[in-house]
Design an enzyme around this catalytic site. Structure first.
Site, short mmCIF file in Angstrom:
data_model
loop_
_atom_site.label_atom_id
_atom_site.label_comp_id
_atom_site.label_asym_id
_atom_site.label_seq_id
_atom_site.Cartn_x
_atom_site.Cartn_y
_atom_site.Cartn_z
N GLY A 81 -24.09 -1.11 -5.51
CA GLY A 81 -24.89 -1.76 -6.53
C GLY A 81 -26.38 -1.56 -6.30
CG PHE B 250 -14.99 -4.43 -2.00
CD1 PHE B 250 -15.38 -3.14 -1.67
CD2 PHE B 250 -15.39 -4.94 -3.23
CE1 PHE B 250 -16.16 -2.38 -2.53
CE2 PHE B 250 -16.17 -4.19 -4.10
CZ PHE B 250 -16.55 -2.90 -3.74
N PRO B 251 -15.65 -4.97 2.38
CG PRO B 251 -15.52 -4.03 4.52
CD PRO B 251 -14.73 -4.20 3.24
CE1 TYR C 129 -3.09 -2.97 0.36
CE2 TYR C 129 -3.66 -2.22 2.55
CZ TYR C 129 -3.84 -3.10 1.51
OH TYR C 129 -4.78 -4.10 1.62
#
Length: 293
Positions: free
Chosen positions: A218, A213-214, A68
């Site tokens: 959408g 990516f909890p 990162y």
């Protein structure tokens, strides 16, 4: 539902942690569908403030990786939190390289993994890493060599617990023959449930499951539908309900949502106080009924 979990059977961590990936901004002019995480944030003071607010608000699990911002995110953690409180648990990852903003490649040479762990220790200003995770299994090297390198770091006192990322149940079993596995970090949320078998396997063995990516975006997160309805019933936001669903899903689930916003951080942390009824949990689970495991 408890708000803490014993990581590795001994480290009490908040069940909602903080993931540092989103501290680094997206790079202009590159594919926006890929998380770039290429440079440290321009406003380092704001990033430090986020990290400190998280800890002040009760979060004591901080997740990062050597890739990162090419190590600068680890430096930010140290700037914000070192010297660390005794209860702070820092999890980092080695085993992936990030040579351009859009390239993420596994690199599991055992010597490289051990070197990167040494660099993590320097940047984080730690004498050992509480949770050292293999970012990806590299098919170019035997699994036993990659996990064996991490076992060497445990034996040397430089890593306390070992975790894996994006792995199958069979890979967890194979790795656990070499060193105890304390955590697994796979993609998982309301609409991405390919890791259902891993969630079940880890829950049955008291292995932490850190969904990356909890919170998914959408159609399910629109102003209408089950998520919006349940959020209204609870006086919560859809994001909070999504996180509450994860906490309800498994007793070993430890979401690590990331954000560069103080208000979003507070929103995420508050999700730990939400309690879903069994009916609400089932309605949310049905959003993506039929998703393959």
């Amino acid at each position: 539902m408890t708000t803490t979990f014993q990581l590795g059977g001994e480290l009490a961590v908040s069940r909602i942690g903080y993931g540092t990936m989103r501290l680094a901004p997206q790079e202009a002019g590159f594919d926006t569908s890929v998380f770039h995480v290429w440079r440290a944030p321009a406003d380092r003071q704001a990033a430090v403030a986020i990290l400190r607010r998280a800890v002040e608000s009760g979060v004591n699990l901080i997740d990062t990786a050597d890739a990162y911002a090419l190590g600068e995110t680890e430096e930010l953690i140290a700037d914000a939190l070192a010297p660390y409180r005794d209860d702070i648990v820092v999890a980092t990852k080695v085993g992936a390289v990030h040579p351009t903003p859009t390239e993420w490649l596994p690199l599991g040479h055992p010597a490289y993994l051990r070197q990167q762990a040494e660099l993590c220790l320097r940047r984080l200003r730690l004498d050992h890493i509480d949770l050292l995770q293999l970012h990806r299994i590299d098919p170019a090297y035997p699994l036993e060599d990659q996990v064996g390198a991490l076992r060497q770091l445990v034996d040397a006192g430089k890593a306390r617990h070992i975790g894996l990322s994006e792995v199958s149940v069979d890979q967890i079993r194979a790795a656990a023959d070499i060193v105890p596995i304390a955590s697994v970090q796979n993609l998982y949320n309301l609409t991405h449930r390919a890791a259902e078998d891993v969630v079940e396997y880890t829950a049955a063995r008291a292995i932490a499951f850190l969904p990356w990516f909890p919170v998914a975006a959408g159609a399910h997160a629109a102003a209408t539908g089950a998520l919006a309805e349940i959020a209204a019933e609870l006086g919560a936001t859809p994001v909070q309900v999504s996180l509450a669903w994860l906490l309800h899903r498994s007793p070993t689930m430890l979401p690590i949502p990331g954000t560069a916003s103080l208000s979003h951080l507070d929103e995420n942390i508050a999700a730990a106080r939400i309690r879903l009824s069994d009916n609400q949990f089932e309605r949310l689970s049905a959003i993506t009924a039929g998703v393959s495991a």
